[in-house]
Design a protein around this motif. Structure first.
Motif, PDB file in Angstrom:
ATOM      1  N   THR A 102      -6.943  -6.639  -6.209  1.00 26.34           N
ATOM      2  CA  THR A 102      -5.975  -7.355  -5.372  1.00 26.34           C
ATOM      3  C   THR A 102      -5.572  -8.672  -6.023  1.00 26.34           C
ATOM      4  O   THR A 102      -4.409  -9.072  -5.947  1.00 26.34           O
ATOM      5  CB  THR A 102      -6.514  -7.605  -3.953  1.00 26.34           C
ATOM      6  OG1 THR A 102      -7.751  -8.292  -4.026  1.00 26.34           O
ATOM      7  CG2 THR A 102      -6.704  -6.312  -3.198  1.00 26.34           C
ATOM      8  N   ALA A 142       3.777  -3.696  -3.380  1.00 25.51           N
ATOM      9  CA  ALA A 142       3.396  -2.590  -2.503  1.00 25.51           C
ATOM     10  C   ALA A 142       1.980  -2.120  -2.832  1.00 25.51           C
ATOM     11  O   ALA A 142       1.178  -1.853  -1.924  1.00 25.51           O
ATOM     12  CB  ALA A 142       4.381  -1.437  -2.652  1.00 25.51           C
ATOM     13  N   LEU A 143       1.665  -2.035  -4.120  1.00 24.84           N
ATOM     14  CA  LEU A 143       0.313  -1.662  -4.539  1.00 24.84           C
ATOM     15  C   LEU A 143      -0.691  -2.699  -4.048  1.00 24.84           C
ATOM     16  O   LEU A 143      -1.752  -2.351  -3.516  1.00 24.84           O
ATOM     17  CB  LEU A 143       0.233  -1.535  -6.062  1.00 24.84           C
ATOM     18  CG  LEU A 143      -1.161  -1.297  -6.653  1.00 24.84           C
ATOM     19  CD1 LEU A 143      -1.752   0.013  -6.142  1.00 24.84           C
ATOM     20  CD2 LEU A 143      -1.092  -1.311  -8.173  1.00 24.84           C
ATOM     21  N   ASN A 144      -0.332  -3.971  -4.198  1.00 22.89           N
ATOM     22  CA  ASN A 144      -1.224  -5.036  -3.751  1.00 22.89           C
ATOM     23  C   ASN A 144      -1.482  -4.947  -2.251  1.00 22.89           C
ATOM     24  O   ASN A 144      -2.626  -5.057  -1.800  1.00 22.89           O
ATOM     25  CB  ASN A 144      -0.639  -6.403  -4.107  1.00 22.89           C
ATOM     26  CG  ASN A 144      -1.497  -7.541  -3.612  1.00 22.89           C
ATOM     27  OD1 ASN A 144      -1.243  -8.086  -2.539  1.00 22.89           O
ATOM     28  ND2 ASN A 144      -2.519  -7.880  -4.369  1.00 22.89           N
ATOM     29  N   GLU A 145      -0.433  -4.702  -1.474  1.00 25.04           N
ATOM     30  CA  GLU A 145      -0.604  -4.589  -0.024  1.00 25.04           C
ATOM     31  C   GLU A 145      -1.509  -3.413   0.325  1.00 25.04           C
ATOM     32  O   GLU A 145      -2.362  -3.528   1.213  1.00 25.04           O
ATOM     33  CB  GLU A 145       0.759  -4.446   0.657  1.00 25.04           C
ATOM     34  CG  GLU A 145       1.583  -5.726   0.618  1.00 25.04           C
ATOM     35  CD  GLU A 145       3.011  -5.520   1.086  1.00 25.04           C
ATOM     36  OE1 GLU A 145       3.378  -4.382   1.486  1.00 25.04           O
ATOM     37  OE2 GLU A 145       3.782  -6.498   1.047  1.00 25.04           O
ATOM     38  N   LYS A 146      -1.343  -2.298  -0.375  1.00 26.40           N
ATOM     39  CA  LYS A 146      -2.186  -1.134  -0.125  1.00 26.40           C
ATOM     40  C   LYS A 146      -3.635  -1.435  -0.498  1.00 26.40           C
ATOM     41  O   LYS A 146      -4.563  -1.076   0.232  1.00 26.40           O
ATOM     42  CB  LYS A 146      -1.669   0.072  -0.921  1.00 26.40           C
ATOM     43  CG  LYS A 146      -2.330   1.350  -0.554  1.00 26.40           C
ATOM     44  CD  LYS A 146      -2.044   1.692   0.898  1.00 26.40           C
ATOM     45  CE  LYS A 146      -2.408   3.105   1.223  1.00 26.40           C
ATOM     46  NZ  LYS A 146      -2.249   3.395   2.638  1.00 26.40           N
ATOM     47  N   LEU A 147      -3.839  -2.093  -1.626  1.00 21.09           N
ATOM     48  CA  LEU A 147      -5.191  -2.446  -2.049  1.00 21.09           C
ATOM     49  C   LEU A 147      -5.853  -3.412  -1.065  1.00 21.09           C
ATOM     50  O   LEU A 147      -7.041  -3.291  -0.772  1.00 21.09           O
ATOM     51  CB  LEU A 147      -5.178  -3.051  -3.452  1.00 21.09           C
ATOM     52  CG  LEU A 147      -4.893  -2.077  -4.590  1.00 21.09           C
ATOM     53  CD1 LEU A 147      -4.658  -2.835  -5.891  1.00 21.09           C
ATOM     54  CD2 LEU A 147      -6.007  -1.067  -4.740  1.00 21.09           C
ATOM     55  N   ASP A 161      -5.204  -3.582   2.115  1.00 23.74           N
ATOM     56  CA  ASP A 161      -5.529  -2.765   3.287  1.00 23.74           C
ATOM     57  C   ASP A 161      -6.810  -1.958   3.045  1.00 23.74           C
ATOM     58  O   ASP A 161      -7.704  -1.931   3.891  1.00 23.74           O
ATOM     59  CB  ASP A 161      -4.369  -1.823   3.609  1.00 23.74           C
ATOM     60  CG  ASP A 161      -4.691  -0.884   4.758  1.00 23.74           C
ATOM     61  OD1 ASP A 161      -5.064  -1.378   5.845  1.00 23.74           O
ATOM     62  OD2 ASP A 161      -4.590   0.352   4.566  1.00 23.74           O
ATOM     63  N   ILE A 162      -6.914  -1.313   1.897  1.00 24.78           N
ATOM     64  CA  ILE A 162      -8.110  -0.521   1.580  1.00 24.78           C
ATOM     65  C   ILE A 162      -9.334  -1.423   1.493  1.00 24.78           C
ATOM     66  O   ILE A 162     -10.414  -1.070   1.976  1.00 24.78           O
ATOM     67  CB  ILE A 162      -7.902   0.280   0.274  1.00 24.78           C
ATOM     68  CG1 ILE A 162      -6.822   1.343   0.481  1.00 24.78           C
ATOM     69  CG2 ILE A 162      -9.207   0.920  -0.188  1.00 24.78           C
ATOM     70  CD1 ILE A 162      -6.359   2.005  -0.805  1.00 24.78           C
ATOM     71  N   HIS A 163      -9.159  -2.589   0.921  1.00 25.88           N
ATOM     72  CA  HIS A 163     -10.271  -3.542   0.822  1.00 25.88           C
ATOM     73  C   HIS A 163     -10.752  -3.953   2.208  1.00 25.88           C
ATOM     74  O   HIS A 163     -11.962  -4.018   2.468  1.00 25.88           O
ATOM     75  CB  HIS A 163      -9.831  -4.757   0.008  1.00 25.88           C
ATOM     76  CG  HIS A 163     -10.916  -5.732  -0.259  1.00 25.88           C
ATOM     77  ND1 HIS A 163     -10.950  -6.962   0.328  1.00 25.88           N
ATOM     78  CD2 HIS A 163     -12.018  -5.656  -1.045  1.00 25.88           C
ATOM     79  CE1 HIS A 163     -12.019  -7.613  -0.083  1.00 25.88           C
ATOM     80  NE2 HIS A 163     -12.685  -6.835  -0.909  1.00 25.88           N
ATOM     81  N   ARG A 215     -10.438  -2.246   4.993  1.00 24.30           N
ATOM     82  CA  ARG A 215     -11.093  -1.091   5.616  1.00 24.30           C
ATOM     83  C   ARG A 215     -12.467  -0.837   5.007  1.00 24.30           C
ATOM     84  O   ARG A 215     -13.384  -0.427   5.719  1.00 24.30           O
ATOM     85  CB  ARG A 215     -10.196   0.140   5.527  1.00 24.30           C
ATOM     86  CG  ARG A 215      -8.977  -0.015   6.446  1.00 24.30           C
ATOM     87  CD  ARG A 215      -8.166   1.230   6.596  1.00 24.30           C
ATOM     88  NE  ARG A 215      -7.637   1.686   5.315  1.00 24.30           N
ATOM     89  CZ  ARG A 215      -7.279   2.938   5.066  1.00 24.30           C
ATOM     90  NH1 ARG A 215      -7.408   3.863   5.984  1.00 24.30           N
ATOM     91  NH2 ARG A 215      -6.786   3.275   3.896  1.00 24.30           N
TER      92      ARG A 215
END
Length: 86
Positions: A43, A55-60, A62-64, A66
């Motif tokens: 991130t 977009a990748l950063n936002e997804k990462l 979110d996964i982080h 969770r």
């Protein structure tokens, strides 16, 4: 005498099941912690300006988040296992 032997086996079975459950939760927590640490670096590395990378950063992120939630749930399960063994 037979019932005493059976009681020992049941106690041993319960202790073995507890030990296995405890080890599985510890292993899962270690895996989530490891993934969370890797996600922290990712991130930070993807925090620069670009639509695709944003977009990748936002997804990462979110996964982080969770992964952190799962670590908390696993820690709670481990505490329950420890208290049940006491």
């Amino acid at each position: 005498m037979h019932s005493f032997t059976h009681a020992l086996v049941s106690t041993a079975d319960a202790a073995w099941a507890w030990a296995q459950a405890s080890q599985e939760v510890i292993s899962a927590l270690a895996a989530v912690d490891s993934a969370s640490a890797a996600l922290t670096g990712l991130t930070a590395d993807t925090a620069w300006e670009s639509d695709g990378v944003r977009a990748l950063n936002e997804k990462l992120v979110d996964i982080h988040q969770r992964a952190g939630e799962q670590a908390g749930l696993l820690a709670a399960r481990q505490a329950e296992i420890e208290s049940a063994a006491s």
